[in-house]
Design a protein around this motif. Structure first.
Motif, PDB file in Angstrom:
ATOM      1  N   TYR A  17       0.953  -1.097   0.091  1.00 57.67           N
ATOM      2  CA  TYR A  17       0.051  -0.084   0.153  1.00 57.67           C
ATOM      3  C   TYR A  17       0.818   1.267  -0.154  1.00 57.67           C
ATOM      4  O   TYR A  17       1.915   1.506   0.694  1.00 57.67           O
ATOM      5  CB  TYR A  17      -0.944   0.044   1.281  1.00 57.67           C
ATOM      6  N   PRO A  18       0.794   2.326  -0.881  1.00 58.47           N
ATOM      7  CA  PRO A  18       1.528   3.234  -1.061  1.00 58.47           C
ATOM      8  C   PRO A  18       1.337   4.347   0.116  1.00 58.47           C
ATOM      9  O   PRO A  18       0.456   4.533   0.592  1.00 58.47           O
ATOM     10  CB  PRO A  18       1.058   4.216  -2.338  1.00 58.47           C
ATOM     11  N   GLY A  19       2.647   4.755   0.886  1.00 57.58           N
ATOM     12  CA  GLY A  19       2.416   5.435   2.027  1.00 57.58           C
ATOM     13  C   GLY A  19       2.040   4.780   3.329  1.00 57.58           C
ATOM     14  O   GLY A  19       2.264   3.404   3.304  1.00 57.58           O
ATOM     15  N   ALA A  20       1.913   5.310   4.218  1.00 56.23           N
ATOM     16  CA  ALA A  20       1.850   4.555   5.799  1.00 56.23           C
ATOM     17  C   ALA A  20       0.475   4.293   5.780  1.00 56.23           C
ATOM     18  O   ALA A  20      -0.624   4.864   5.271  1.00 56.23           O
ATOM     19  CB  ALA A  20       2.167   5.794   6.926  1.00 56.23           C
ATOM     20  N   GLN A  21       0.059   3.016   6.651  1.00 57.47           N
ATOM     21  CA  GLN A  21      -1.200   2.586   6.714  1.00 57.47           C
ATOM     22  C   GLN A  21      -1.587   3.240   8.020  1.00 57.47           C
ATOM     23  O   GLN A  21      -0.906   3.485   8.867  1.00 57.47           O
ATOM     24  CB  GLN A  21      -0.896   0.995   7.119  1.00 57.47           C
ATOM     25  N   SER A  22      -2.974   3.277   7.974  1.00 56.40           N
ATOM     26  CA  SER A  22      -3.570   3.926   9.091  1.00 56.40           C
ATOM     27  C   SER A  22      -3.784   2.886  10.240  1.00 56.40           C
ATOM     28  O   SER A  22      -3.944   1.604   9.969  1.00 56.40           O
ATOM     29  CB  SER A  22      -4.935   4.533   8.740  1.00 56.40           C
ATOM     30  N   ASP A  23      -4.155   3.479  11.497  1.00 60.01           N
ATOM     31  CA  ASP A  23      -4.604   2.358  12.742  1.00 60.01           C
ATOM     32  C   ASP A  23      -5.995   1.496  12.235  1.00 60.01           C
ATOM     33  O   ASP A  23      -6.051   0.321  12.312  1.00 60.01           O
ATOM     34  CB  ASP A  23      -4.875   2.833  13.845  1.00 60.01           C
ATOM     35  N   ASP A  24      -6.619   2.214  11.447  1.00 61.20           N
ATOM     36  CA  ASP A  24      -8.051   1.349  11.171  1.00 61.20           C
ATOM     37  C   ASP A  24      -7.866   0.464  10.121  1.00 61.20           C
ATOM     38  O   ASP A  24      -8.255  -0.734  10.192  1.00 61.20           O
ATOM     39  CB  ASP A  24      -8.939   2.561  10.263  1.00 61.20           C
ATOM     40  N   ALA A  26      -4.887  -1.125   9.968  1.00 56.54           N
ATOM     41  CA  ALA A  26      -4.178  -2.210  10.492  1.00 56.54           C
ATOM     42  C   ALA A  26      -5.230  -2.936  11.251  1.00 56.54           C
ATOM     43  O   ALA A  26      -4.954  -4.237  11.569  1.00 56.54           O
ATOM     44  CB  ALA A  26      -3.079  -1.641  11.479  1.00 56.54           C
ATOM     45  N   ARG A  27      -6.113  -2.459  12.077  1.00 59.67           N
ATOM     46  CA  ARG A  27      -7.162  -3.275  12.776  1.00 59.67           C
ATOM     47  C   ARG A  27      -8.053  -4.142  12.179  1.00 59.67           C
ATOM     48  O   ARG A  27      -8.136  -5.232  12.297  1.00 59.67           O
ATOM     49  CB  ARG A  27      -7.864  -2.021  13.743  1.00 59.67           C
ATOM     50  N   GLU A  28      -8.192  -3.615  10.856  1.00 55.89           N
ATOM     51  CA  GLU A  28      -9.132  -4.563   9.890  1.00 55.89           C
ATOM     52  C   GLU A  28      -8.529  -5.497   9.428  1.00 55.89           C
ATOM     53  O   GLU A  28      -8.797  -6.728   9.235  1.00 55.89           O
ATOM     54  CB  GLU A  28      -9.491  -3.652   8.691  1.00 55.89           C
ATOM     55  N   PHE A  29      -7.044  -5.387   9.188  1.00 57.42           N
ATOM     56  CA  PHE A  29      -6.353  -6.565   8.619  1.00 57.42           C
ATOM     57  C   PHE A  29      -6.009  -7.545   9.782  1.00 57.42           C
ATOM     58  O   PHE A  29      -6.119  -8.935   9.676  1.00 57.42           O
ATOM     59  CB  PHE A  29      -4.818  -5.995   8.283  1.00 57.42           C
ATOM     60  N   LEU A  30      -5.697  -7.046  11.045  1.00 56.17           N
ATOM     61  CA  LEU A  30      -5.550  -7.975  12.041  1.00 56.17           C
ATOM     62  C   LEU A  30      -6.843  -8.773  12.703  1.00 56.17           C
ATOM     63  O   LEU A  30      -6.966  -9.869  13.181  1.00 56.17           O
ATOM     64  CB  LEU A  30      -4.903  -7.382  13.379  1.00 56.17           C
ATOM     65  N   SER A  31      -8.024  -8.070  12.243  1.00 54.91           N
ATOM     66  CA  SER A  31      -9.167  -9.016  12.605  1.00 54.91           C
ATOM     67  C   SER A  31      -9.142 -10.067  11.565  1.00 54.91           C
ATOM     68  O   SER A  31     -10.039 -11.050  11.819  1.00 54.91           O
ATOM     69  CB  SER A  31     -10.559  -7.984  12.472  1.00 54.91           C
ATOM     70  N   LEU A  67      -1.049   1.346  16.251  1.00 53.61           N
ATOM     71  CA  LEU A  67      -1.675  -0.085  16.859  1.00 53.61           C
ATOM     72  C   LEU A  67      -0.786  -1.030  16.987  1.00 53.61           C
ATOM     73  O   LEU A  67      -0.697  -1.735  17.895  1.00 53.61           O
ATOM     74  CB  LEU A  67      -2.902  -0.397  16.058  1.00 53.61           C
ATOM     75  N   GLY A  68      -0.040  -1.093  15.670  1.00 58.92           N
ATOM     76  CA  GLY A  68       0.970  -2.422  16.025  1.00 58.92           C
ATOM     77  C   GLY A  68       1.963  -2.037  16.860  1.00 58.92           C
ATOM     78  O   GLY A  68       2.578  -3.023  17.474  1.00 58.92           O
ATOM     79  N   ALA A  69       2.456  -0.901  17.206  1.00 61.18           N
ATOM     80  CA  ALA A  69       3.758  -0.489  18.180  1.00 61.18           C
ATOM     81  C   ALA A  69       3.062  -0.848  19.400  1.00 61.18           C
ATOM     82  O   ALA A  69       3.991  -1.186  20.212  1.00 61.18           O
ATOM     83  CB  ALA A  69       4.184   0.848  17.876  1.00 61.18           C
TER      84      ALA A  69
END
Length: 522
Positions: A17-24, A26-31, A67-69
């Motif tokens: 994904y271009p640029g930084a990922q958002s916490d949202d 990351a949360r959706e991916f980890l779900s 979120l990941g950190a």
């Protein structure tokens, strides 16, 4: 594990994904794919093409989110295992994860908790192992993680415990590893030294700078010695380095390398540049005695005397080093002191016709003379003591007398008529020299020089325009304060007008305007 291809595709999409990922995100991916699932897939070594690289890139992007950190402390066992992995990619990820843990600290409680985790999972010794045994990238990110750890007092206690521990004793580690490992340990020492003055004080008190000295003394391996010199070059740029390096024997070692005709030319050149950078700082004279600085200057002076005309690169470096030294008042004074001042090399090279191959040598000399004459110093520190000033004047007049130009003004004009790079250096040189009354008379008595420095269209680049203008302003200000204004009224008027115009191109003609006329009829 379910369908591994789904994880692989989702991880690839997430990591690319271009640029930084958002916490949202990351949360959706980890779900869909919990961290435990991803780590297990990474550790299980499935025979799937590009699985490891894709999951490593995905985890790196995940841990870079807030979120990941926040999840890293729960997965320190994974970090511990990852630092010992055979895969360099996994090791690199683990080192970056430690850095991310330390970057995510925003209060004292988190500092204490993170330090506790680093200790409990024996992270610091594993990072050291990555530096010594990892590939170049792993060593770099491991060094970065340790440098971040050193940013906290609790981290410094981990790196430098009160009692020496074998697995973290940098001096012992350096003595037991390969030449590459030693260079990496020395690079870590330099990085720790740069963190803060208090960290530098600890590094010095533990005699870790002696490791650098030892490598310079045992100059059997040219590549290792060159790497150590590069580290010293980095060390010399650190603000608080002068205070601590002046207490070591590094100056003597560098001087001996410069004076040693049997070592490689590139080693002498780097030693000169390090000395120039160190001695250029005014603060050095608060910590280093006069004989030490004079010994450095003498070693470069001696090398310049023994150089063949073909050693152009080394000669340029020596002249540039003198320029650095001469940027400080005391350094310039030392260069212009004695019956045979070291600055004679600079003045000779600045005004001798060098030919195409000697262009760099003349350029370096002119810039060096600009520094020595005070272009970089404050107005109150331009003029040196009586001996230095007399030697400066004498050397320039003697050089002019040996040339076909006969006068300093003739010399200045001849170099000013060369290419744009040389002219830029000449502007700097005149800006410093013109503070002397004898030079002011030489400049103002030569109409061609005044016409050139007041000509707004002679330079076409921004840096050239500004250098010409600064030179013009320096002459104008000095002439204004002198008793010779009445003797050079024409020159003064030109200088005043040029200063008011400013440094950049001024349109001498208005823009073309349409003219409306009555149509001519037959």
């Amino acid at each position: 594990m379910g369908d591994l291809s789904q994880l692989l595709q989702a991880a690839s999409d997430f990591s690319h994904y271009p640029g930084a990922q958002s916490d949202d995100s990351a949360r959706e991916f980890l779900s869909r794919f919990p961290l435990t699932l991803i780590i297990n897939a990474l550790q299980t070594k499935f025979d799937v093409p590009d699985l490891e690289n894709t999951l490593v890139a995905c985890l790196e992007k995940l841990f870079n989110t807030k979120l990941g950190a926040s999840l890293i402390p729960q997965y320190m066992p994974f970090v511990q295992v990852g630092l010992q992995a055979e895969s360099q990619a996994v090791r690199s990820l683990s080192c970056k994860t430690v850095s991310r843990l330390l970057e995510n600290i925003d209060n004292d409680d988190k500092v204490a908790a993170s330090a506790h985790l680093i200790k409990d999972f024996n992270i610091y010794p594993l990072l050291l192992d990555c530096i010594i045994k990892g590939d170049e990238q792993v060593a770099a990110v491991a060094t970065d993680a340790i440098q971040k750890l050193a940013g906290f007092p609790e981290g410094m206690e981990i790196i430098f415990p009160s009692g020496k521990v074998g697995e973290t004793d940098l001096e012992l580690i350096a003595s037991q590893c390969s030449s590459l490992g030693r260079v990496r340990v020395l690079a870590l020492v330099v990085n720790l030294f740069s963190v803060s003055r208090s960290a530098a004080s600890i590094v010095y008190s533990l005699n870790l700078l002696k490791l650098l000295e030892a490598e310079l003394r045992n100059a059997d391996d040219t590549l290792v010695t060159l790497n150590v010199l590069e580290l010293l070059y980095e060390l010399s740029a650190i603000e608080h380095s002068t205070e601590f390096l002046s207490k070591t024997s590094l100056y003597e070692l560098l001087s001996s390398i410069i004076s040693n005709n049997s070592v490689e030319s590139i080693l002498r050149s780097r030693a000169m540049m390090i000395c120039g950078r160190l001695v250029s700082k005014d603060i050095i004279y608060s910590f280093t005695d006069e004989p030490c600085v004079k010994a450095v200057i003498a070693s470069i002076d001696g090398r310049l005397q023994s150089l063949d005309p073909s050693d152009i690169d080394e000669c340029e470096t020596a002249l540039e080093s003198f320029g650095h030294i001469g940027s400080s008042t005391q350094g310039a004074t030392y260069l212009l002191s004695g019956s045979s001042p070291a600055a004679r090399h600079v003045i000779n090279a600045a005004f001798e016709r060098q030919g195409p191959q000697g262009h760099g040598k003349q350029l370096a000399a002119l810039h060096a003379l600009g520094n020595i004459s005070g272009e970089t110093r404050s107005k109150n520190n331009i003029i040196l003591n009586a001996e230095a000033e007399e030697n400066l004047r004498r050397l320039i007049y003697e050089t002019a007398a040996r040339s076909s130009k006969l006068t300093p003004s003739g010399l200045f004009l001849s170099v000013m008529q060369q290419d744009a790079e040389i002219r830029l250096a000449v502007y700097r040189m005149i800006s410093g020299l013109v503070a002397r009354s004898w030079c002011l008379m030489e400049i103002c008595s030569k109409d061609d020089i005044i016409n050139r420095v007041t000509n707004p269209i002679i330079e076409s680049t921004k840096i050239g325009m500004e250098a010409r203008y600064n030179c013009c302003k320096a002459i104008y200000q000095t002439l204004t304060l002198s008793d010779s204004v009445s003797a050079f009224t024409d020159a003064y008027a030109k200088l005043e007008k040029a200063v008011k115009m400013g440094p950049y191109l001024v349109k001498s003609h208005g823009e073309p305007q349409p003219v409306v006329e009555t149509a001519k009829r037959f």
